[in-house]
Design an enzyme around this catalytic site. Structure first.
Site, mmCIF file in Angstrom:
data_model
loop_
_atom_site.group_PDB
_atom_site.id
_atom_site.type_symbol
_atom_site.label_atom_id
_atom_site.label_comp_id
_atom_site.label_asym_id
_atom_site.label_seq_id
_atom_site.Cartn_x
_atom_site.Cartn_y
_atom_site.Cartn_z
ATOM 1 N N GLU A 143 28.604 10.995 -52.447
ATOM 2 C CA GLU A 143 29.321 9.899 -51.778
ATOM 3 C C GLU A 143 29.213 8.656 -52.652
ATOM 4 O O GLU A 143 28.151 8.361 -53.187
ATOM 5 C CB GLU A 143 28.663 9.651 -50.405
ATOM 6 C CG GLU A 143 29.107 8.378 -49.716
ATOM 7 C CD GLU A 143 28.420 8.169 -48.352
ATOM 8 O OE1 GLU A 143 28.000 9.151 -47.707
ATOM 9 O OE2 GLU A 143 28.296 7.006 -47.953
ATOM 10 N N GLU A 148 30.934 -2.229 -48.760
ATOM 11 C CA GLU A 148 30.371 -2.059 -47.425
ATOM 12 C C GLU A 148 29.680 -3.353 -47.014
ATOM 13 O O GLU A 148 28.981 -3.967 -47.814
ATOM 14 C CB GLU A 148 29.361 -0.905 -47.434
ATOM 15 C CG GLU A 148 28.715 -0.639 -46.099
ATOM 16 C CD GLU A 148 27.853 0.638 -46.097
ATOM 17 O OE1 GLU A 148 27.562 1.168 -47.181
ATOM 18 O OE2 GLU A 148 27.491 1.092 -45.014
#
Ligand SMILES: *[C@@H]1O[C@H](CO)[C@@H](O)[C@H](O)[C@H]1NC(C)=O
Ligand SMILES: *[C@@H]1O[C@H](CO)[C@@H](O)[C@H](O)[C@H]1NC(C)=O
Ligand SMILES: *[C@@H]1O[C@H](CO)[C@@H](O)[C@H](O)[C@H]1NC(C)=O
Ligand SMILES: *[C@@H]1O[C@H](CO)[C@@H](O)[C@H](O)[C@H]1NC(C)=O
Ligand SMILES: *[C@@H]1O[C@H](CO)[C@@H](O)[C@H](O)[C@H]1NC(C)=O
Ligand SMILES: *[C@@H]1O[C@H](CO)[C@@H](O)[C@H](O)[C@H]1NC(C)=O
Ligand SMILES: *[C@@H]1O[C@H](CO)[C@@H](O)[C@H](O)[C@H]1NC(C)=O
Ligand SMILES: *[C@@H]1O[C@H](CO)[C@@H](O)[C@H](O)[C@H]1NC(C)=O
Length: 379
Positions: A143, A148
Site C-alpha cells: 500500500e 492522508e
C-alpha cells in the site's frame, strides 16, 4: 511493398536505436492514462457499502447516489472533479453520514508515476481523507499512501504498508519528520513507515489557501518517491501537460523509500488508486488524536445533527494522470488482466489505510485467542 516497408523500418530502427537509448533514462516516463473533466468518474468503482474497513461513521455511497446527491460530480465551469461528504443532510443519532470512496478499475504496475493536481482537500473535525493505492490482496501487494490527514491537522502524512521485511533505509528526501521506518503491517500497530510533510501547504486550510498543488508518486524498481508542489511551484512539465516527464528534474522528493531497505518488486504488486473520505473511525476518531486539534466527541458533536461542519470536507481535483516507463504501458485494465484487478477492494480488516488499524488487529488477535482457548477446552 511489404518487403520495402519491412526493410525501411528495419533500417529506421537500426538508425534510431542509438539516439533513443541516449535520450531515454530510467527516470523518464511517458503518458499512459488520464482521469479528467466530464469523464473523470467513468473508470472507478464506488464502494457502495458503509465503512467496514476503518470503523468510520460513514456510508460510502453507490455511483448512482453519489451522482444524484452530488457527492461525486464534475463542475462544468471548471472541469474539476468534486468528491465530498454530505453537507446538506441533518443525520439522526445512530445513523452514519454519506460520503465517497472510489477505486480505479485499472491497476498500475511498478514503473508507473501517478500525478494528481488538486485545488482543495477535505478537512474539518471528524474528517479523514486519503489519496492512496493498494494491491487487491493486502498486505501482500503493499500500500502506498501519498496523501492522508485527519481533523484540523496541518501536515500531510505519507506512508507505505507491506508484509514484514520492508523498511525505510537511507532515504534521499527533504522531510526530516520521519515518524517510523518499519513498513510492516505487523509492526508498530500497522502505522506503516510514515514521513510527514513539514509544509502547512500540504494539508487543510493551508493547502486550499495556497491554491492547492500537485502530488507526484513514483513507483519504481529503485524505490518509491513522493513529491508535493504547492501550485506556484508545480513543474512546467506537469502544468503544461507534457507527454513525457522526467522525475530527476523535480528535485529531491519530500518522501523517499529506496529499494535498499525495501525490495519494491518483492513487496509491491500493481496498485489500484483510491480516493476516500471517512469520518471518525480508527484514526480521526481515536480520542487522543482527535483531542490534538478538535474538541468534543467525534461522532456525537460532528457526524450527527446539522451538516454545517462539512463545508470543507471535499476534494477538488484538476486531474489524475498516470505515466509509464517508455516502451511499456504499465496500465493494466480489468479486461486485459482477466480477473480480480477491477473488483471491489478489500477483504477483511486487511485493507486499511489508517495507522490505528493495529488496535483492530490486536482485538482480533485477542478474540481469536479466546476462541482458540475455548475451542481447546481451556475456557
Ligand atoms: C495503456 O493501456 C491502457 C489499458 O489497456 C489503455 O487504456 C491506455 O490507453 C494505454 N495507453 C497508451 C498511451 O497506450
Ligand atoms: C469500472 O467498474 C465499475 C464496476 O466496478 C463499472 O460500473 C464501470 O463501468 C467500470 N468503468 C469502465 C470504464 O469500465
Ligand atoms: C509525525 O511527526 C510529526 C512531527 O513531529 C507530528 O506532527 C505528527 O503528529 C506525527 N504523526 C504521527 C502519526 O505520529
Ligand atoms: C494531456 O496529454 C495527453 C497526451 O499526452 C492527452 O491525451 C490529454 O487529453 C491531455 N489532457 C488535457 C487536459 O489536455
Ligand atoms: C538526492 O536526489 C537529488 C534529486 O534527484 C539528487 O540531485 C542528489 O544527488 C541525491 N542525493 C544523494 C545523496 O543521492
Ligand atoms: C479528550 O478530551 C475529552 C474532553 O476534554 C476528555 O474527556 C478525554 O479524556 C480526552 N481523551 C484523551 C485520550 O485525551
Ligand atoms: C456544502 O459545501 C459546499 C462546498 O464548500 C458549499 O458550496 C455549499 O454551500 C455547502 N452546502 C450547504 C447546504 O451549506
Ligand atoms: C465490507 O462489505 C463488503 C460489501 O458487503 C463486503 O464484500 C466485504 O467483505 C466487507 N468487508 C469487511 C472487512 O467486512
Amino acid at each position: 511493398m511489404l518487403q520495402t516497408s519491412g526493410m525501411l523500418s528495419s533500417c529506421l530502427a537500426f538508425l534510431a536505436t542509438p539516439s533513443v537509448v541516449s535520450l531515454v533514462s530510467a527516470t523518464q516516463y511517458s503518458f499512459s492514462k488520464e482521469y479528467y473533466g466530464s469523464t473523470f468518474f467513468d473508470d472507478w468503482t464506488f464502494y457502495n457499502n458503509y465503512d467496514n474497513l476503518t470503523n468510520g461513521d460513514a456510508i460510502f455511497v453507490s455511483a448512482q447516489v453519489a451522482a444524484s446527491a452530488q457527492l461525486a460530480y464534475v463542475d462544468t465551469t471548471t472541469s474539476h472533479a468534486i468528491i465530498k461528504v454530505d453537507n446538506t443532510t441533518t443525520v439522526p443519532y445512530n445513523d452514519k453520514r454519506n460520503t465517497v470512496r472510489i477505486t480505479s478499475n485499472d491497476s498500475f504496475a511498478v514503473g508507473s508515476v501517478w500525478v494528481t493536481d488538486m485545488y482543495h482537500v477535505p478537512y474539518g473535525c471528524s474528517v479523514w481523507p486519503a489519496w492512496w493505492s493498494q494491491a487487491p490482496k493486502w498486505p501482500e501487494g503493499g500500500e502506498i499512501d501519498t496523501f492522508e490527514g485527519v481533523n484540523l491537522q496541518t501536515l500531510n502524512q505519507m506512508s507505505l504498508h507491506t508484509e514484514p521485511g520492508c523498511t525505510q533505509v537511507s532515504p534521499n528526501e527533504t522531510s526530516t519528520l520521519v515518524n517510523s521506518t518499519d513498513c510492516s503491517y505487523d509492526a508498530n500497530s500497522n502505522q506503516g513507515c510514515i514521513v510527514t510533510d513539514p509544509s502547512t501547504a500540504s494539508y487543510g486550510e493551508g493547502f486550499a489557501s495556497s491554491g492547492g498543488g500537485a502530488f507526484v508518486t513514483e513507483f519504481a524498481t529503485s524505490g518509491i518517491s513522493i513529491w508535493f508542489f504547492p501550485r506556484s511551484q508545480i513543474p512546467s512539465e506537469l502544468s503544461s501537460n507534457a507527454s513525457t516527464i522526467d522525475t530527476t528534474t523535480f528535485g529531491t522528493p519530500v518522501g523517499n523509500w529506496p529499494s535498499t531497505g525495501c525490495n519494491i518488486n518483492q513487496y509491491f504488486e500493481p496498485q489500484q488508486l483510491i480516493f476516500d473520505i471517512t469520518l471518525c473511525g480508527d484514526f480521526a476518531g481515536n480520542s487522543a488524536i482527535f483531542n490534538e486539534t478538535c474538541t468534543g466527541v467525534c461522532y456525537n458533536d460532528y457526524v450527527i445533527g446539522p451538516p454545517s461542519g462539512y463545508d470543507n470536507a471535499y476534494f477538488e481535483i484538476g486531474y489524475v494522470r498516470v505515466f509509464s516507463t517508455p516502451g511499456s504501458n504499465t496500465t493494466i485494465s480489468p479486461s486485459t488482466s482477466g480477473s480480480a484487478a477491477g473488483s471491489s477492494p478489500t477483504t477483511g480488516s486487511a485493507t486499511s489505510v489508517e495507522i490505528r488499524q493495529g488496535y483492530v488487529w490486536a482485538l482480533t488477535a485477542v478474540l481469536l485467542g479466546v476462541v482458540g482457548l475455548s475451542g481447546s477446552g481451556l475456557l
